[in-house]
Write an enzyme that holds these catalytic residues in place. Structure first.
Site, PDB file in Angstrom:
ATOM      1  N   ASP A  11      -3.897   1.348   9.020  1.00  0.00           N
ATOM      2  CA  ASP A  11      -3.101   2.550   8.768  1.00  0.00           C
ATOM      3  C   ASP A  11      -2.845   3.190  10.130  1.00  0.00           C
ATOM      4  O   ASP A  11      -3.782   3.391  10.908  1.00  0.00           O
ATOM      5  CB  ASP A  11      -3.867   3.538   7.877  1.00  0.00           C
ATOM      6  N   ASP A 130       0.752   1.974  -5.285  1.00  0.00           N
ATOM      7  CA  ASP A 130      -0.515   2.717  -5.337  1.00  0.00           C
ATOM      8  C   ASP A 130      -0.715   3.103  -6.790  1.00  0.00           C
ATOM      9  O   ASP A 130       0.164   3.710  -7.404  1.00  0.00           O
ATOM     10  CB  ASP A 130      -0.444   3.985  -4.474  1.00  0.00           C
TER      11      ASP A 130
END
Lengths: 251, 192
Positions: A11, A130
């Protein structure tokens, strides 16, 4: 024989690797180019970079980072974060990314998937989903986990796959950062109904979790971040363990 | 000088970087004179066969490629374009390899994506590379095996993962994305 893939995920925020729990409490985890090189030399099969603060002014930084990564990394890598249109894809592919990952933008405008696939090929389109379990079923969440929807993850995965996604990256938000194992139920359900590879994400804590996800679901890749970044699990040991357990793996 | 053919197929950046990393000078070009004079020529490839062939024909690059006498390496789509024909868009290809390119039967996930092993290795391209080594593949079409096959891989069925005819070489996998093994193979090609 085709190998199962171990995929470290980086990330990225402001050019640094970061990691949070349940998408919050962000900690610094190092320089992404150095980490990428290290993971490649340790035997990572692919890499995924998700720019979690991709804004218009940060795009150029991301593109520079992608070309730095591409010049040192000789394994496939995916870049995601903030992609809204096919022009965004072109700049990332031209900078050296092999695949791009789209999440909220694809959900809000599924035609984006087929538009990108028509120009660059399905193999370069990863649709990231997600998902959160609300006590009854798994639902899609948008905007890095901040916006819940009432659409079931399984339905959206089927639609994304039929729209031209080449791969589904499925992250369980309930599991993300908990190190308690992958969400086997929803990963299995989605991998059974889509005709494209599924990458399981969220919850990796130990080698047994990877063994479980490769034997109890049809996922062909498994992603992890914090266990690799903070050295709790090394890729060579993980891959040796899986190979010893007769999982088809590249050593 | 290593010439990397510039045409309407992606992935040129990675091939260029891998060759540069091995210490060679490169030029990314579609200029026939530069291609003809280069020490080696690489046809990279991620794309679709009929539109790629259309582009090559329109720019008269088909004639140039067929006439090359230095070592030539076609990668992925680049290899398929060197075959006789492809079922992808029913395309008539360059015909350097006497192989036909077919669509995978949908008995497993297609495209074939990921790391897979190569077997029955032959020739200089695979010098110092062990049978069973893994390379990175992404393709929905495959070339059948034949006498020009120098490596085979199995996915749904056995197919040709590398081939050679005289100075023309082709790999279905992406050496530039195959880590150390890929760099070994590129090094072998570049030292021909």
């Amino acid at each position: 024989m085709l190998k199962k893939r171990i995929i470290p995920c980086l990330d990225i925020r402001d050019g640094r690797t970061v990691k949070g729990i349940h998408f919050e409490n962000i900690q610094d985890a190092g320089d992404p180019v150095e980490l990428a090189e290290r993971y490649m030399s340790e035997g990572a099969d692919e890499l995924i970079f998700l720019d979690i603060t991709a804004t218009v002014e940060k795009r150029k930084t991301l593109i520079q980072l992608v070309s730095q990564i591409a010049s040192v990394v000789q394994i496939p890598f995916t870049v995601g974060g903030g992609i809204q249109q096919t022009d965004d894809v072109r700049s990332l592919i031209d900078a050296g990314a092999d695949k791009i990952s789209i999440n909220s933008a694809a959900f809000l405008k599924p035609k984006l998937i087929s538009d990108i696939a028509a120009i660059f090929g399905s193999q370069c389109v990863v649709v990231a989903i997600d998902t959160f379990f609300n006590g009854e079923d798994w639902y899609v969440c948008l905007n890095g986990g901040r916006t819940p929807t009432d659409v079931k993850a399984e339905e959206w995965a089927k639609m994304a796959s039929s729209s031209g996604a080449g791969e589904i990256l499925l992250t369980s938000m309930n599991k993300d950062g908990t190190k308690s194992g992958f969400a086997l139920d929803i990963t299995s359900r989605i991998a059974d109904v889509v005709s494209v590879p599924v990458i399981a994400s969220g919850g990796a804590g130990n080698p047994e979790h990877f063994f479980e996800v490769f034997t109890k679901t049809k996922a062909t890749g498994a992603l992890a971040a914090s266990v690799f970044h903070f050295g709790e699990l090394t890729i060579p040991l993980l891959k040796q363990y899986l190979s010893d357990q007769k999982i088809s793996i590249r050593l | 000088m290593i010439a990397i053919l510039k045409y309407n197929a992606g992935n040129i950046f990675s091939v260029n970087h891998a060759v540069l990393a091995l210490g060679h000078k490169t030029v990314v070009t579609d200029n026939p004179d530069v291609l003809l004079k280069a020490d080696k020529v690489i046809l990279p490839g991620v794309g679709e066969a009929s539109s790629a062939m259309k582009y090559l024909n329109e720019h008269s690059l088909d004639v140039v490629i067929r006439s090359l006498t230095q070592p030539v390496l076609g990668i992925c789509l680049g290899m398929q374009l060197l075959c006789t024909a492809s079922e992808e868009g029913n395309t008539f290809c360059l015909g350097k390899f006497d192989h036909k390119v077919k669509k995978f039967p949908p008995k497993d996930l297609v495209p074939h994506t990921g790391w897979n092993s190569v077997h029955n290795l032959k020739g200089e391209l695979f010098r110092n590379i062990n049978p069973g080594s893994d390379f990175y593949f992404v393709h929905g079409f495959y070339a059948e095996s034949g006498i020009q096959t120098i490596a085979e891989t199995e996915y749904i069925l056995p197919f040709t993962s590398a081939m050679q005819q005289d100075n023309f070489f082709g790999t279905q996998f992406h050496p530039e994305k195959s880590g150390k093994n890929g760099l070994f193979l590129l090094k072998n090609f570049l030292s021909l």
